[in-house]
Every structure is written in structure tokens, then in C-alpha cells.
Design a protein around this motif. Structure first.
Motif, PDB file in Angstrom:
ATOM      1  N   GLY A   1       0.813  -1.215   0.000  1.00 27.38           N
ATOM      2  CA  GLY A   1       0.000   0.000   0.000  1.00 27.38           C
ATOM      3  C   GLY A   1       0.841   1.257   0.000  1.00 27.38           C
ATOM      4  O   GLY A   1       0.495   2.248   0.630  1.00 27.38           O
ATOM      5  N   SER A   2       1.969   1.227  -0.697  1.00 27.08           N
ATOM      6  CA  SER A   2       2.791   2.427  -0.801  1.00 27.08           C
ATOM      7  C   SER A   2       2.284   3.338  -1.918  1.00 27.08           C
ATOM      8  O   SER A   2       2.853   4.382  -2.171  1.00 27.08           O
ATOM      9  CB  SER A   2       4.239   2.066  -1.088  1.00 27.08           C
ATOM     10  OG  SER A   2       4.753   1.291  -0.046  1.00 27.08           O
ATOM     11  N   GLY A   3       1.274   2.899  -2.633  1.00 23.98           N
ATOM     12  CA  GLY A   3       0.724   3.737  -3.694  1.00 23.98           C
ATOM     13  C   GLY A   3       0.954   3.164  -5.075  1.00 23.98           C
ATOM     14  O   GLY A   3       0.898   3.878  -6.061  1.00 23.98           O
TER      15      GLY A   3
ATOM     16  N   PRO B   1       5.615   5.290   0.746  1.00 26.07           N
ATOM     17  CA  PRO B   1       4.320   5.941   0.961  1.00 26.07           C
ATOM     18  C   PRO B   1       4.454   7.429   0.718  1.00 26.07           C
ATOM     19  O   PRO B   1       5.459   8.040   1.079  1.00 26.07           O
ATOM     20  CB  PRO B   1       3.987   5.641   2.412  1.00 26.07           C
ATOM     21  CG  PRO B   1       4.747   4.404   2.717  1.00 26.07           C
ATOM     22  CD  PRO B   1       5.991   4.466   1.894  1.00 26.07           C
TER      23      PRO B   1
END
Lengths: 217, 475
Positions: free
Chosen positions: A59-61, A180
Motif C-alpha cells: 500500500g505504498s501507492g 508511501p
């Protein structure tokens, strides 16, 4: 001078010919974000080559980074494959980003993810293919196969590694570190060494662009 | 005076080896084979294959005698149902060349070809094509043509052609009596009268013939010479496709199954063509030798059509996935079809068939990964975020009305977490819903930052549980 033009043209056609002054321009597709396009070595996501993404954590993008590209492709009717995503992509968020959900296919088979990605690339019909590498050791051979498959298609291919996974030494076009923010660092590929902080402004930019294109006939 | 009526012309396709081909489904390299039948409680060879015949196995020989002669001989009992099916398979191939096809059991198919003469540029090319097609399907046939259907059946046995009534009479007159294929007793009676050829029999007066050999023979001869019409029952390919294919030797090797599958697809392709239908799904059932539960494999096509190579590939992928508990004795194919028939279209510019490549990809992935592994994702009208999405078949369109901010990733299940680990940024969004299905909840959703600087979606639940939960990631 008129003779110089065809020679220039001939030399440009040879991608295997290295000339000192300028690197040959690789084919690429726009990332949908102006500052990212300016930052990427080829001026966009390279087509028909493998892009490796190394997020610092889940979920770092990684998906946000590609959303404008996916939105553009699905709106043009090109199918997009998300292979073995680690979590459930939220349809409301994807819709809001402009992605046509009927052109998006999620493959939920983690142990066969690389095979599915290879098949998708070989078929040559996908807009882009995004595959999350299965847990465990990274097999250099399967990444190599993926690279060869990517060459057969026109689509940009993205492979997203897990935390602590080391990508094998490979000839991928681009290797990006992702933290992130999202904040990008170029780990492979010649280009700027500075990190790029994308922030959240891009989404709004995309929304504005979409509104403009909708008001046009 | 009268308009010249287009004379009809019939072709007979005679398959002498039908009993053998029907039970031994043309598998190459199988060794000596034969078919036996039971006569007065004794098994006797009915027909022997080529290799068996070379070793001296003859029709009428006792089975035990044949086995003594050739110990590796494999013999199966005659199977009338399978012979009928094989005959229908020949009829199916014939149906592609003619509008009128008639079964003449046990071993002949008749088709009207006067109307199809120009189809392949003449009569001979048409017949050659038909014989070639049938040979590929494993049937060796002999052709004969005549202006009368009953005569076409007879001439197919001797391989002669008679395309005018005069020629027919001439050809028939010259045939020996035993070509008629009468019962042995009756044939002996005729030959015993000193009659050798059919012409001699015909020249005998009808009343005398009836007195000597019975009136049925007269009716038969009248039909043969075209003096009486032949009663015909036209054959139509079946409405629904179902085919059972017995393996010559029960096997659990996927190559053997694929070989049989390949044969079956041949047949299916012919059926689809004459019925002008497109395949949407194919159900393959593997019947086990030990009569255990049959194994069902479903191959569904994302786009109706028939692509043999792709179907075979999908079948191979399916077979790779399963482990066969016992050898398979037979394959049953059932086809689901549609009339909607869209031939594949290639792109005008680059000649690549993009329209077909996408369904082909979906089919290939499904065949190996399973039906449920491929899906699209769609929003669902529910306020509770865990109920607001669902997996749908790829290509499903649904409206999305949600305008509040939603994270990029959802956890499959909300996970308990500690409030102290997060810095709240935005919120709360109150969600109270679910009283109608017993999963009532009351929550406050917050956008927050975690220790790694990720934006996350957490909620504080008041009912039914109490506490903080992590539900999504914003990037």
C-alpha cells in the motif's frame, strides 16, 4: 543536405545501433501525470518492456501510481489485468479514478500469477498488465520469461514485488522504488537521480481533465 | 410437351468395415483387432481387421480358434447401437454435400447429388472430396451412383456408376445374382434354376418369379429398376449434440484422452457446420472404468464459435489440473450451442484478429486457473463497506453512486487495531446500517496515518463489537 535526411532516418530505424550523442527514443505511453512523464527517463511508461516496482511496504501507492494510465486505457476499451493483487481493490475508488470497471479483470490465483501475466502479455490484447509477485523467493527465470512476453505485446507490463523481495539482476527497462507518499526513486534506468514526490494533487488534476473531456462533444 | 424434369441422381456410400470401425474407434497402432458375434451360443469372428486378416483370421471362424491362431488378437462383440452412430456420422459428412440424405442400414448411406453437382465442380470431385473427408474420420467407403436410390445402394457395393436409366438397366442386367445380397436359401434357389445374372432373372415373367421365389423379390426388382418408387425416410442431423466415444483401451494417460477428444471434435465440427450453430460450452464427461462417479469437465467459451485448436488446448489444460482416480473408459461430449453465429473478424490494418484474442485469453486462463479465478469487481449498493463490493464475471457493468472518499485497497475482513498507532486526519463518517439482515452495525470511519506514513481507513465500532478496526489503505 537532402541526402542526410534518409541516412538519419535509416539510422533511427536501427535500435541496436548505439550513437554517442543521443539515446534512441523508446516507445512509451503517457503516465497521465505531467510531472511524472517529465521525470521518467523515456517520458512515460515504456511500451513492450517490463517495469519493476519495489514498494517499501504494502500500500505504498502502487495502484494509485498507475490509475491514470489504467483509466485512459479502459476508457479506450482496452482490457487491463490485475493479477494476484494482495488486497481487494475498491471498486468505488477505481470508478472515481475514471477506470471503466467492465474492462478490468482481476485474476485471483497467487501461485499461477506469473504464468497468467505471461499469457496475458503474449495474447497482445491487454492495455496493460499489472502482476503482484507471489510470496517467497524470486525466480530469475520466470522474470526473464515475463520480459520476453512483454516484448511480444505493445502493453506496458508492471511487476510489483513484495516487501524484502530482491529482484533478480535483469534487463528490465525501469526499476522504481516506491515509498508511501507516494515517493518514487529510480533504481534502474538512466534519468534524474532525485526522488519524485507525487502527493495527492494528481487525482484532482485528472478529475479536472476528465470534466473537460466530458464537456467536449 | 412436358417440362424436362431434372433427373435425380443418387450416390451410395458403402462402408464394408463399419462393424469394425464402430467398436474399434480407428486408433492407430493398436495391433490386430476383430469383431465377433454370437451365433447359436458360440462366439464367431464377424469381421477381422487388416493385420488380423493377414495372420489368417477369417470371418466365421470361432473366436477361440482365432485366438489360438493369433494370441495377441483383441476382439469385441458387435455393437448395433455404435454401428448406428457410426452410420449417422457418415450421414453427417454426407449432409454437408447434399440436401437429401437417407440411411440404408446396416452399412450404407444414400445421398441425392444431382442438385449438388456444381458444388465442387462436377460429380467426381464431389465424391472424391466426400471419400477423403470420411477417410480422415476413419471410414473407408466405396461409392456407387445410380438414378434410382435402391440401385445406388446396390451399385455402391460393387463400385459401379450408372447415370442414365438405359445405363442402369445395362449395368444391373450384367450383375451376378449374389450381388443382390439375398438370404442364402433364396439365392441358392435362384442359382439352382440355372440363372447366373440379374438380367436373366428379370427376363423371367413376373407371375412365374412370384410363384417360384416369392412376391417380395418382385417388389425389390421393381424398385431396383426404377419401375416402382423406393420408399425413403430422409435423415436430419440431430437437434442436440451428444456423442459418446469409447476408448479402445481404458486409459488414464491424458494423451490417449486427447486423441479421443480430437476425434470427437472432428465430429462436433461437422455437426456445427451443417446445423449452422456456434458452440458456447462443451461438457465433457469422463466415464471411469470402475464405474465410479464420472468426472465432469466444463469448457465454456467466452465467445460463441468453434476453434478446434483452442478447444483442444483448453481440454489439455483441464486434464492437467485433475488427477484421474481410475482409467477412463469413455468420453461423453455434450454441446451447448447458439444460433448467433459471428465469424471472427480480422483487423483491416494489421490483419490480427483482436476480437477473438481477448475471449481466447479468458478461456485459456479459466481452463487452467478455474472458473472462479477470473473476475471483475463491481460496486454494490450497500452502506457497509464490506458489503459494498462483489466479484462479478468479467465484463459486467454496474452503476456506481458512491461519492464519499473510499480507499484504494480494502482488507478482506476488518482487522482489529490499536487507536494509539494512528494519527486521525479526517472524519468521522458515520455508518449505521444492516438492521434488515441481522448484521446491524454502527461505526465511525476515519482517515488516518499509520507509523509508516500510509493513509489508512480505520473505524471505531460502537455496535455490535466495540473497538478500533483497520479496513483499508488509501494508496
Amino acid at each position: 543536405m537532402p541526402e542526410a535526411q534518409p541516412l538519419q532516418h535509416l539510422l533511427d530505424q536501427r535500435s541496436d545501433l548505439w550513437r554517442g550523442r543521443r539515446r534512441p527514443q523508446a516507445r512509451c505511453t503517457g503516465s497521465g501525470r505531467a510531472e511524472l512523464d517529465a521525470w521518467l527517463p523515456d517520458g512515460g511508461w515504456p511500451c513492450g518492456r517490463l517495469v519493476e516496482i519495489l514498494p517499501a511496504c504494502l500500500g505504498s501507492g502502487e495502484l494509485d501510481l498507475l490509475m491514470p494510465l489504467l483509466a485512459e486505457q479502459t476508457r479506450q476499451g482496452q482490457p487491463v489485468m490485475l493479477i494476484a493483487p494482495p488486497l481487494v481493490p475498491c471498486p468505488q475508488r477505481l470508478h472515481r479514478a475514471g477506470i471503466a470497471l467492465d474492462r478490468l479483470v482481476v485474476v485471483r490465483a497467487p501461485d499461477q500469477a506469473l504464468w497468467a501475466a505471461e499469457q496475458s502479455l503474449k495474447s497482445g490484447v491487454c492495455g496493460s498488465v499489472l502482476v503482484w509477485h507471489p510470496r517467497g523467493r524470486v525466480d530469475a527465470r520466470s522474470i526473464r520469461r515475463l520480459q520476453l512476453a512483454a516484448r511480444e505485446s505493445d502493453a506496458p507490463a508492471f511487476v510489483c514485488y513484495r516487501r524484502h523481495q530482491q529482484p533478480p539482476p535483469s534487463l528490465s527497462a525501469l526499476r522504481l522504488g516506491l515509498e508511501p507518499g507516494p515517493q518514487l526513486t529510480l533504481l534502474r534506468g538512466d534519468g534524474p537521480t532525485r526522488a519524485l514526490h507525487l502527493g495527492r494533487a494528481n487525482v484532482i488534476e485528472l478529475a479536472v481533465r476528465r470534466r473537460q473531456s466530458a464537456s467536449a462533444p | 410437351m412436358s417440362q424436362p424434369v431434372r433427373a435425380s441422381l443418387w450416390a451410395g456410400l458403402y462402408c464394408p468395415g463399419l462393424p469394425l470401425s464402430a467398436v474399434w474407434d480407428h486408433q492407430p497402432g493398436i495391433g490386430p483387432v476383430a469383431v465377433h458375434s454370437h451365433q447359436r451360443g458360440q462366439a464367431r469372428i464377424f469381421q477381422a481387421g487388416r493385420i488380423a486378416a493377414q495372420h489368417g483370421v477369417r470371418a466365421g471362424m470361432g473366436l477361440s480358434q482365432a485366438l489360438a491362431l493369433l494370441p495377441q488378437l483383441q476382439s469385441r462383440p458387435r455393437n448395433p447401437a455404435m454401428e448406428q452412430r457410426a452410420l449417422e456420422q457418415i450421414a453427417l459428412a454426407a449432409y454437408g454435400h447434399s440436401h437429401q440424405v437417407v440411411l440404408a442400414p446396416p452399412d450404407t448411406v444414400l445421398l441425392e447429388i444431382a442438385g449438388s453437382q456444381r458444388l465442387r465442380g462436377g460429380l467426381q470431385p464431389l465424391l472424391d472430396q466426400l471419400v477423403k473427408t470420411l477417410r480422415q474420420q476413419g471410414f473407408r467407403v466405396r461409392c456407387g451412383t445410380a438414378v434410382v436410390p435402391a440401385a445406388a445402394r446396390l451399385l455402391a457395393r460393387v463400385g459401379q456408376h450408372a447415370d442414365s436409366p438405359e445405363r442402369l438397366q445395362h449395368t444391373l442386367d450384367a450383375l451376378p445374382i449374389d450381388a443382390l445380397g439375398l438370404a442364402p436359401g433364396k439365392q441358392q434357389a435362384i442359382i439352382g434354376c440355372g440363372l447366373r445374372r440379374l438380367g436373366e432373372l428379370v427376363r423371367m415373367g413376373a407371375p412365374e418369379r412370384a410363384r417360384r421365389f416369392g412376391s417380395a423379390l418382385n417388389a425389390e426388382l421393381d424398385q431396383l429398376y426404377g419401375r416402382q418408387p423406393t420408399p425413403l425416410a430422409g435423415w436430419q442431423p440431430p437437434e442436440r449434440y451428444r456423442q459418446r466415444l469409447e476408448l479402445p483401451v481404458p486409459s488414464e494417460r491424458s494423451e490417449a484422452l486427447l486423441f479421443a477428444g480430437n476425434r470427437a471434435l472432428d465430429h462436433l465440427g461437422g455437426w456445427l457446420e451443417v446445423r449452422d450453430r456456434a458452440l458456447t460450452a462443451l461438457h465433457v464427461t469422463l466415464e471411469r472404468e470402475d464405474a465410479g462417479n464420472p468426472i465432469a469437465l466444463g469448457l465454456s467459451l467466452a465467445r460463441p464459435g468453434f476453434d478446434r485448436a483452442r478447444l483442444l488446448e483448453m481440454l489439455a489444460l483441464k486434464l492437467d489440473r485433475i488427477r484421474l482416480p481410475a482409467p477412463v473408459a469413455a468420453l461423453v461430449l455434450k454441446a451447448e450451442t447458439t444460433l448467433e453465429h459471428r465469424p471472427p473478424q480480422a483487423d483491416l490494418w494489421d490483419g490480427r484478429n483482436h476480437g477473438d484474442a481477448w475471449p481466447a485469453l479468458l478461456d485459456r486462463l479459466r481452463a487452467r486457473l478455474g472458473e472462479e479465478a477470473l473476475s471483475g469487481i463491481a460496486p454494490q449498493a450497500d452502506h457497509r463497506p464490506e458489503h459494498a463490493w462483489r466479484w462479478v464475471p468479467p465484463g459486467t457493468t454496474r452503476v456506481c453512486t458512491e461519492t464519499r472518499p473510499r480507499p484504494t485497497w480494502l482488507l478482506p475482513e476488518p482487522r482489529p487495531c490499536q487507536r494509539a498507532d494512528f494519527r486521525l486526519e479526517d472524519g468521522p463518517e458515520r455508518i449505521e446500517a444492516g438492521w434488515w439482515d441481522g448484521q446491524d452495525c454502527r461505526r465511525d470511519y476515519w482517515i488516518a496515518r499509520d507509523g509508516r506514513n500510509r493513509r489508512v481507513w480505520i473505524f471505531h465500532e460502537h455496535e455490535p463489537r466495540s473497538g478500533w478496526f483497520l479496513h483499508g489503505l488509501f494508496c
